[in-house]
Write a protein that holds these residues in place. Structure first.
Motif, short mmCIF file in Angstrom:
data_model
loop_
_atom_site.label_atom_id
_atom_site.label_comp_id
_atom_site.label_asym_id
_atom_site.label_seq_id
_atom_site.Cartn_x
_atom_site.Cartn_y
_atom_site.Cartn_z
N ASN A 3 -4.12 -6.29 -9.71
CA ASN A 3 -5.15 -5.73 -8.83
C ASN A 3 -4.83 -5.93 -7.36
O ASN A 3 -5.04 -5.04 -6.54
N ALA A 4 -4.34 -7.12 -7.05
CA ALA A 4 -4.02 -7.41 -5.64
C ALA A 4 -2.88 -6.52 -5.16
O ALA A 4 -2.91 -6.02 -4.02
N ILE A 5 -1.89 -6.29 -6.01
CA ILE A 5 -0.76 -5.44 -5.63
C ILE A 5 -1.25 -4.00 -5.38
O ILE A 5 -0.91 -3.38 -4.37
N ILE A 6 -2.07 -3.52 -6.29
CA ILE A 6 -2.57 -2.14 -6.15
C ILE A 6 -3.47 -2.01 -4.92
O ILE A 6 -3.44 -1.02 -4.20
N GLN A 7 -4.26 -3.07 -4.67
CA GLN A 7 -5.14 -3.07 -3.50
C GLN A 7 -4.32 -2.95 -2.20
O GLN A 7 -4.77 -2.33 -1.23
N CYS A 8 -3.13 -3.52 -2.21
CA CYS A 8 -2.28 -3.47 -1.02
C CYS A 8 -1.91 -2.02 -0.66
O CYS A 8 -1.66 -1.72 0.52
N VAL A 9 -1.87 -1.17 -1.65
CA VAL A 9 -1.57 0.24 -1.36
C VAL A 9 -2.68 0.82 -0.48
O VAL A 9 -2.42 1.51 0.51
#
Lengths: 340, 340
Positions: free
Chosen positions: A311-317
């Motif tokens: 989730n954190a990685i995708i949020q970075c997008v």
């Protein structure tokens, strides 16, 4: 072709590193084609972990780091001495614009210090706050600051309010976000010295929709979009949220197993309950960005598992697409330049 | 014959006054023969309310008060000017030893100020803290201070720790109660300036069982018996406890009504769930005493209903029997006399 978003991930940080971190990274790249992850840590270890998964090979690469910063280490010293640690290497990659973001579940202190010392603050930003989204009855609210600046001054809190407002507007898409300050009563004359001094500053801020004080009781009801507080209070709120949710669920579960009748009922409600509780799980909302830096740094919980990492990685997008730090710079950094 | 415990109750204070207050008083005297309640407020109003209930007439009397202090009034001024208010009259009755305790759901500020100014502090007690019991997985913990002294100093917190220890030992019956300070990390070097200065004072205290820092996450798990914090933090914890419990139950209930299957399940689990949640309802544990006064003053929640009023009245019997303020005086007041 869609632009790639390059995200550096600290493979060595957190209670469940490296396995859960790497699993989360694999899940993220499988879900989103535009993400490229760089896992930072001991190459052998990461290679071994990665061999257990199948994933598009061109979306994950490894950057070797021979050191790791431990949670117990004094952060300032650790950042200065451990040049080969995953945190220092990751921060440097963001600073050099080699990567669009850096995510770590490691030492909070080291991430906060590294963010300020290596990546650096936007000019005009006094103290970059750590700001996670927390679930409420109405959706989510931004808790700002939740751990970066203990013993902050009124001017810092006023800036948090403006930074948080920009975040909710651009990242979450809330029009004219309601900003409130955590207080122990609704009236303006209530509070401790810090809140009493901050209140008039917030009233004066023309670029935020300040709605006054918010008592902790009202936070879960979603009465404000941006919840301003100093880091000690914010950390207490965030952690009590976690602890109390866990405990209440535990108590409810125990209650459900107390009679035969309730046991049968429990089987019937399980799917619906699970679905509901998911919406109230703080970890579903990704990590907490350290706002106001010249690059993107996101801190995730030390106990993060693969789902949170993903989730954190995708949020970075989203952070990257919305150019959140650019917006903070343009809206606040410039106007406060003289104050630096 | 059993000794009577005389409890003055502010019939005019709180959101649900006078009806719920009077109902609570009636329920308390019906349950406990040794309780004598004096309801303070507008005589006509109270007489009218009382006429709706049947109860042993010799256990309730009325003391007329023609004024009431409103929540929004500045407390110091209100206490000084409104000599005929229910709060001032009640406090004076405790001071004169005419009554053993005073309970109010009215203005927190006025109760705190009145307690100190009218009833008075025990010699040697720097700042009387407000200390409610909060439910945990293991039972209850004492949250001290939860609203009396914002911007407290380290020496105040150290005294709260000792007062809380005495309370848990004598009122709740916990042997060698574990005392912890609310902090944003488990390590000794973590925290804001106040916590860092208080920590060594607590380590030095020989008459408490200090176990170190407690993160807010661990509070609901019942990791400490006495939770020391300054009033702003304590108030945030107490109110978030309330708000989050309400919200989570609300979310769970909504989830249960989402499918037919879960609706049927909900009917089956209702009795067990209700029983369980009762054990986690903060209001079941009565009010928060203002500790370290020369008499007993108990603040109950502004939104208190009859059940909470009743519990607080009954709790006063324990406070009275255990002579909690006497014990604070003997254990702390005397030893700290020189510091006054």
């Amino acid at each position: 072709m869609q632009e790639k978003v390059k995200i550096a991930v600290d493979a060595m940080g957190g209670d469940n590193a490296p396995h859960e971190i790497i699993k989360g990274a694999v899940e993220a790249v499988k879900e989103r084609k535009e993400i490229q992850v760089c896992l930072i840590g001991k190459r052998e270890l990461i290679t071994h972990e990665l061999s257990q998964f199948s994933y598009p090979k061109d979306q994950i690469r490894i950057e070797h780091a021979q050191e790791a910063i431990e949670t117990a280490e004094p952060p300032v010293l650790a950042i200065r001495k451990k040049k080969q640690s995953s945190i220092v290497i990751g921060m440097n990659m963001v600073k050099q614009k080699e990567m669009d973001a850096f995510i770590s579940a490691g030492s909070s202190g080291a991430v906060l210090v590294g963010g300020q010392v290596i990546v650096g603050r936007i000019k005009g930003i006094e103290r970059p706050p750590l700001a996670p989204l927390i679930p409420t009855e109405k959706g989510v609210s931004l808790l700002i600051d939740c751990g970066a600046n203990v013993d902050a001054r009124p001017s810092h809190l006023a800036q948090f309010a403006r930074i948080g407002s920009i975040y909710m507007k651009y990242v979450v898409g809330v029009k004219n976000p309601k900003v409130a300050i955590v207080n122990i009563g609704a009236e303006e004359e209530k509070g401790n010295a810090l809140v009493k001094e901050t209140y008039p500053l917030l009233k004066e801020c023309k670029d935020i929709n300040f709605t006054g004080s918010i008592e902790a009781r009202e936070i879960p009801h979603g009465e404000a979009d941006v919840i301003v507080c100093e880091a000690f209070t914010g950390n207490v709120i965030l952690k009590l949220y976690e602890g109390l949710s866990q405990t209440l669920l535990h108590v409810v579960k125990k209650g459900l197993l107390s009679t035969l009748r309730s046991k049968i009922g429990a089987l019937l409600i399980k799917p619906a309950l699970k679905e509901t509780m998911k919406s109230f799980d703080a970890s579903a909302y990704g990590g907490a960005p350290l706002l106001g830096l010249t690059g993107l740094v996101v801190k995730i919980h030390g106990s993060s598992k693969a789902a949170e990492v993903k989730n954190a990685i995708i949020q970075c997008v989203t952070f990257h697409e919305q150019e959140i730090n650019e917006k903070i710079k343009n809206n606040i950094g410039n106007s406060d330049k003289g104050k630096e």
